[in-house]
Design an enzyme around this catalytic site. Structure first.
Site, short mmCIF file in Angstrom:
data_model
loop_
_atom_site.label_atom_id
_atom_site.label_comp_id
_atom_site.label_asym_id
_atom_site.label_seq_id
_atom_site.Cartn_x
_atom_site.Cartn_y
_atom_site.Cartn_z
N HIS A 180 0.22 -11.95 1.41
CA HIS A 180 -0.74 -11.13 0.67
C HIS A 180 -1.32 -11.87 -0.53
O HIS A 180 -2.51 -11.76 -0.84
CB HIS A 180 -0.05 -9.84 0.22
CG HIS A 180 -0.98 -8.69 0.00
ND1 HIS A 180 -0.56 -7.38 0.01
CD2 HIS A 180 -2.31 -8.64 -0.25
CE1 HIS A 180 -1.59 -6.58 -0.21
NE2 HIS A 180 -2.66 -7.33 -0.38
N SER B 261 -13.05 -4.91 1.67
CA SER B 261 -14.04 -4.31 0.77
C SER B 261 -15.46 -4.72 1.13
O SER B 261 -16.25 -5.11 0.26
CB SER B 261 -13.74 -4.66 -0.70
OG SER B 261 -12.51 -4.11 -1.10
N LEU C 266 -17.88 -2.95 1.81
CA LEU C 266 -18.84 -2.00 1.24
C LEU C 266 -18.74 -1.98 -0.29
O LEU C 266 -19.17 -1.03 -0.93
CB LEU C 266 -18.63 -0.60 1.83
CG LEU C 266 -18.84 -0.53 3.35
CD1 LEU C 266 -18.57 0.88 3.86
CD2 LEU C 266 -20.27 -0.95 3.71
N ARG D 258 -16.31 -1.59 -2.38
CA ARG D 258 -15.50 -0.50 -2.94
C ARG D 258 -16.35 0.76 -3.17
O ARG D 258 -16.16 1.48 -4.15
CB ARG D 258 -14.80 -0.94 -4.21
CG ARG D 258 -13.93 -2.18 -4.01
CD ARG D 258 -13.18 -2.58 -5.27
NE ARG D 258 -12.55 -3.88 -5.12
CZ ARG D 258 -11.34 -4.11 -4.58
NH1 ARG D 258 -10.65 -3.09 -4.13
NH2 ARG D 258 -10.85 -5.33 -4.49
N GLY D 259 -17.29 0.99 -2.26
CA GLY D 259 -18.12 2.19 -2.31
C GLY D 259 -19.51 1.95 -2.85
O GLY D 259 -20.42 2.74 -2.58
N TYR E 184 0.82 -1.21 0.00
CA TYR E 184 0.00 0.00 0.00
C TYR E 184 0.86 1.27 0.00
O TYR E 184 1.57 1.55 0.97
CB TYR E 184 -0.93 0.03 1.21
CG TYR E 184 -1.86 -1.16 1.32
CD1 TYR E 184 -2.15 -1.97 0.22
CD2 TYR E 184 -2.45 -1.48 2.53
CE1 TYR E 184 -2.99 -3.06 0.32
CE2 TYR E 184 -3.31 -2.57 2.65
CZ TYR E 184 -3.57 -3.35 1.54
OH TYR E 184 -4.40 -4.43 1.66
#
Length: 329
Positions: A122, A201, A203, A205-206, A55
């Protein structure tokens, strides 16, 4: 607050995914704003903070180290290895033991800590057996550099192979109303093995907030521009699904985001969602979802409205999907 088990730890039922403070969704917010948000999250009651070497190519770990280093004892710190920017400046997946050790040492320095509580692989490197990668993570546990091992985006079979080498504390994979892949096998494997499932994620990704309407306005560097579900035709079809979902939220007296998080929290005590945000208001909104308990009727209705059969578009594009080890619908 009723805490949830996370391997050898206990944490808030909702954690904070820190990725979008430095990575993936266009220009990150100013560092001072991100530091204020992290402090606010800790003061609010968030006790799980999730980052990774990938990140911001190290900057997200630097951010957490600067902002929360002096309050390290107050939260569970999770980071990840196995996917990062290499010396040539290219994002790469590399699960070789010597690389995992090097990445861990670098992460410890950036985070300003002697130990990482939960350290995930990861991505599984298809050129390296998961047993080799987890073997090195086990060595890092023995050396006191990490406390618990996690895996990200893995199948049930890979989880079981890894768990046979060293107990796995957590599996992290995308899970929400519109991404149900974990329901195929890995959720059940987690239950069988006593592994916490961390939902990234949550949600969508919005999408599940109902606030992302105009995808044409997304930053040119936003990763959603390369995701099939956010292509114009697919996204228009997906937005149509939210009309009925809004009625459920009105009935439950909560926002769409809180509805989506409450749905996840109600699936199993073994699940810990980690929504990310750059907004202090959304930070509070998400945390307050812990106070929402859905009726069985509302939960069942949501299941029928948004699922793998009603959502338009694949989760990832073909190139990214090749990197993923999970079972897919």
């Amino acid at each position: 607050m009723h805490l949830r088990k996370l391997g050898p730890f206990e944490c808030s039922p909702i954690g904070l995914g820190c990725m979008n403070l430095s990575h993936a969704y266009g220009a990150p917010p100013p560092a001072a704003h991100s530091e204020r948000l992290l402090h606010a999250a800790l003061d609010m009651g968030y006790t799980l903070f999730d980052t990774a070497a990938l990140y911001g190519f190290g900057e997200n770990e630097n951010l957490l180290g600067r902002a929360l280093g002096k309050k390290r004892h107050r939260f569970v710190l999770a980071s990840k290895c196995g996917m990062f920017r290499n010396d040539a400046g290219v994002r790469t997946i590399d699960g070789r033991p010597e690389v995992i050790r090097k990445t861990c040492e670098e992460s410890l320095q950036r985070l300003g800590t002697d130990v990482i509580d939960l350290y995930y692989l990861h991505r599984v490197d298809r050129a390296v057996s998961v047993e080799e990668s987890v073997g090195m993570l086990s060595d890092l546990v023995a050396e006191g550099k990490i406390r618990a091992i996690g895996l990200s985006e893995v199948s049930a079979d890979t989880l079981r192979r890894a768990h046979a080498i060293h107990p796995v504390a957590a599996v992290q994979t995308e899970y929400s109303l519109w991404t149900r892949n974990p329901e195929i096998a890995v959720l059940e494997a987690c239950r069988e093995l006593g592994v916490t499932f961390v939902a990234f994620s949550p949600l969508a990704r919005g999408f599940l907030t109902g606030k992302l309407i105009d995808i044409a306005a997304l930053d040119s560097r936003d990763i959603r521009r390369n995701m099939p579900r956010f292509e114009a035709r697919n996204y228009a079809r997906n937005l149509d699904l939210l009309g009925e979902v809004k009625k459920v939220a009105m009935k439950e007296g909560c926002t769409l985001a809180q509805l989506a998080l409450a749905w996840l929290l109600g699936r199993d005590e073994n699940i810990v969602p980690i929504p990310g945000t750059t907004s202090l208001d959304h930070l509070r909104e998400n945390y307050s979802a812990m106070g929402v308990t859905l009726t069985a009727e509302s939960s069942a209705r949501l299941d029928r409205l948004i699922n793998q059969s009603t959502v338009a578009g694949a989760r990832y594009n073909a190139a990214t999907q090749m990197e993923i080890d999970t079972e897919e619908f």
